[in-house]
Design an enzyme around this catalytic site. Structure first.
Site, PDB file in Angstrom:
ATOM      1  N   GLY A  39       5.039  13.008 -35.317  1.00  0.00           N
ATOM      2  CA  GLY A  39       5.774  13.217 -36.082  1.00  0.00           C
ATOM      3  C   GLY A  39       6.784  12.330 -36.689  1.00  0.00           C
ATOM      4  O   GLY A  39       6.471  11.216 -36.788  1.00  0.00           O
ATOM      5  N   LEU A 319      17.528  15.957 -33.035  1.00  0.00           N
ATOM      6  CA  LEU A 319      17.368  14.903 -32.111  1.00  0.00           C
ATOM      7  C   LEU A 319      16.039  15.173 -31.153  1.00  0.00           C
ATOM      8  O   LEU A 319      15.591  16.277 -30.864  1.00  0.00           O
ATOM      9  CB  LEU A 319      18.455  14.701 -30.795  1.00  0.00           C
ATOM     10  CG  LEU A 319      19.687  14.430 -31.456  1.00  0.00           C
ATOM     11  CD1 LEU A 319      20.962  14.611 -30.246  1.00  0.00           C
ATOM     12  CD2 LEU A 319      19.646  12.964 -31.877  1.00  0.00           C
ATOM     13  N   HIS A 444      28.009  -4.032  -8.430  1.00  0.00           N
ATOM     14  CA  HIS A 444      28.802  -5.083  -9.187  1.00  0.00           C
ATOM     15  C   HIS A 444      27.798  -6.268  -9.356  1.00  0.00           C
ATOM     16  O   HIS A 444      27.271  -6.540  -8.370  1.00  0.00           O
ATOM     17  CB  HIS A 444      29.943  -5.291  -8.314  1.00  0.00           C
ATOM     18  CG  HIS A 444      30.732  -6.387  -9.002  1.00  0.00           C
ATOM     19  ND1 HIS A 444      31.493  -6.324  -9.972  1.00  0.00           N
ATOM     20  CD2 HIS A 444      30.787  -7.672  -8.699  1.00  0.00           C
ATOM     21  CE1 HIS A 444      31.957  -7.590 -10.306  1.00  0.00           C
ATOM     22  NE2 HIS A 444      31.742  -8.387  -9.443  1.00  0.00           N
TER      23      HIS A 444
END
Ligand code: FAD
Ligand code: NAD
Length: 466
Positions: A39, A319, A444
């Site tokens: 598509g 979407l 972190h």
């Protein structure tokens, strides 16, 4: 009946629906008018645009950012032909992937144009003009969408183009005029601005990506401006003309004065329309509204029993992942299951750099509904990870209910926002509070720490690093 279910259209809605139906034991056929499956998304949408966004970003970084990282190279040159060839290769690889999935799931593929003869009979017209009819107990319409074009835009596919042609240009425009600073405009405008084109955006609304939270549009504009782009907001295009080597755009400007902009290419991206042409819906009596197929809110069944519709051809966000969720839902409904889609939690992403990603409600929507909310924001420039990589543009904005602390919307502009939004979607799916996110350990140094810090700011105005 020959088939239990037949899907018309092989985009992300159609091929996913076919796979899920086959997984559930249905004898399944899929009809696609083009030679390739996948598509709009795979062939002229999501995937090729991302391939060009990635290639142009590599070029831009090599030309503008390598030196600051201590990497010295000769001034890089763009080989547009190679960029486009690589993009084609990426698409082909994924076309083959879908062919493999169809075989694996024993789905019969028909290449040809599908139209209704009656509610259980579909005619397939092939490229060689031959015709074949198949019968099916149930049918899923997944025929997608096409670009919106207005007659005064004089779309000639050469200099006045849509996204489809913009993915296959043979030269870098000198001056690309982009009509509509929505998602396609922001993405494909970025591609050519990075490759050296002058890009001018002409937008009807008062900001870029106007349907997203206003803070996102404002921040994105600052970043896109750094590529040397120009903007005309509150400007309505009235005429586009191709004068040979030159394209002239006429518009009514913000102050009511006429505006004239000259360039060599004009990209028209003012939205898309549902595609139902030639389906012969009249023969079966399927109801449409302003060109879209009307469906039941929960089952996605049309007014005709046994005929369903999904993806861009029905209401809601255009979407790929929304179409996929609907494909799965319909296949499961047909098999007696009771799935549900929370449309409020379908994320929206713009793949510019920095990326923009959003889920839930915008601040403007909450204001309009009179919801009592609080906001927590955290800038990327206060992040260790962003400082290390040099990607300091952007912020995370979390909107939470003032009384209950439930997260109502998360809006991110920054490096890797497209991937970061998944944490927010997941948190909201489980109805997390801002404090739930704030008290969750985030590694972190990562970009994700900005989500934790914004959640701390939303919880109690107690971010650590600002
Ligand atoms: P489509 O993908 O449009 O597929 C419909 C298929 O049906 C087509 O192959 C068509 O040929 C076929 N068809 C139509 N009529 C018939 C018929 N009568 N018989 C047989 N076949 C028929 N979305 C995202 O989520 N992320 C992105 O990054 C993104 N980027 C995009 C970039 C661009 C440039 C564009 C244009 C779109 C982008 N989109 C993106 C949107 C996304 O492509 C669509 O939302 C998605 O493809 C919709 O899927 P669908 O299955 O409903 O329809
Ligand atoms: P859009 O709705 O995102 O943006 C169209 C823009 O054009 C709007 O800002 C609108 O105000 C403006 N506009 C409309 N008429 C105008 C006029 N006459 N003059 C000036 N401006 C005008 O539509 P799009 O960018 O064409 O994209 C189409 C669809 O494809 C979108 O719905 C989007 O969901 C989907 N898409 C998604 C992605 C992604 O998920 N990353 C990428 C590309 C496309």
């Amino acid at each position: 009946m020959q088939y239990d279910v037949t899907v018309i259209g092989s985009g992300p809605g159609g091929y996913v629906a076919a796979i899920r139906a086959a997984q559930l034991g249905m004898k399944t056929a899929i009809i696609e008018k083009y030679d390739v499956l996948g598509g709009t998304c795979l062939n002229v949408g999501c995937i090729p645009s991302k391939a060009l966004l990635d290639s142009s970003e590599h070029y831009y970084n090599a030309a503008h950012h390598f030196a600051e990282h201590g990497i010295e190279i000769e001034a890089p040159k763009v080989n547009l032909g190679q960029m486009i060839a690589r993009k084609k290769g990426v698409v082909e690889k994924m076309n083959n992937g879908i062919n493999f999935l169809m075989k694996k799931n024993k789905i019969t593929v028909y290449n040809g144009f599908g139209s209704f003869v009656d509610k259980n009979t579909i005619k397939i017209k092939k490229a060689d003009e031959s015709e074949e009819q198949i019968t099916s107990e149930k049918v899923i319409i997944a025929t997608g969408s096409k670009p919106t074009i207005l007659p005064f835009m004089n779309y000639d596919k050469k200099r006045i183009i849509t996204s489809t042609e913009a993915l296959n240009l043979t030269e870098i425009p000198k001056h690309l005029i982009v009509i509509g600073a929505g998602v396609i405009g922001a993405e494909l405008g970025s591609v050519y601005a990075r490759l050296g084109a002058k890009v001018t955006f002409v937008e009807f609304a008062d900001s870029m990506i106007p349907t997203m939270d206003k803070t996102m549009g404002k921040e994105l504009q600052k970043s896109v401006k750094k590529l040397g782009t120009d903007f005309y907001f509150n400007t309505k295009v009235t005429k586009i003309e191709n004068l040979g080597e030159e394209v002239v755009v006429s518009a009514d400007g913000a102050d009511g004065k006429p505006v004239e902009i000259k360039g060599d290419y004009c990209l028209v991206c003012i939205g898309r329309r549902a595609y139902i042409d030639g389906l012969n819906l009249e023969a079966v009596g399927v109801t449409t509204d302003r060109g879209k197929v009307v469906v039941d809110e929960h089952t996605l069944e049309t007014n005709v029993k046994g005929i369903y519709a999904i993806g861009d051809v029905i209401r809601g966000a255009m979407l790929a992942h929304k179409a996929e969720e609907e494909g799965v839902l319909v296949a499961e409904i047909m098999n007696g299951q009771k799935p549900h889609i929370n449309y409020n939690l379908i994320p929206g992403v713009v793949y510019t750099w920095p990326e923009v990603a959003s889920v839930g409600q915008t601040e403007e929507e909450l204001k309009a509904k009179g919801v009592s909310y609080k906001t927590g924001q955290f800038p990327f420039k206060a992040l260790g990870r962003a400082t290390a990589s040099g990607d300091t543009d952007g912020l995370v904005k979390i909107l939470a209910n003032k009384e209950t602390d439930e997260v109502l919307g998360v809006h991110i502009i920054g490096a890797r926002a497209a991937d970061m939004i998944a944490e927010a979607v997941m948190a909201m799916e489980f109805r997390a509070s801002a404090e739930d996110i704030a008290r969750t350990s985030h590694a972190h140094p990562t970009y994700m720490e900005a989500v934790k810090e914004a959640a701390l700011a939303a919880t109690d105005n107690r971010p650590i690093h600002t």
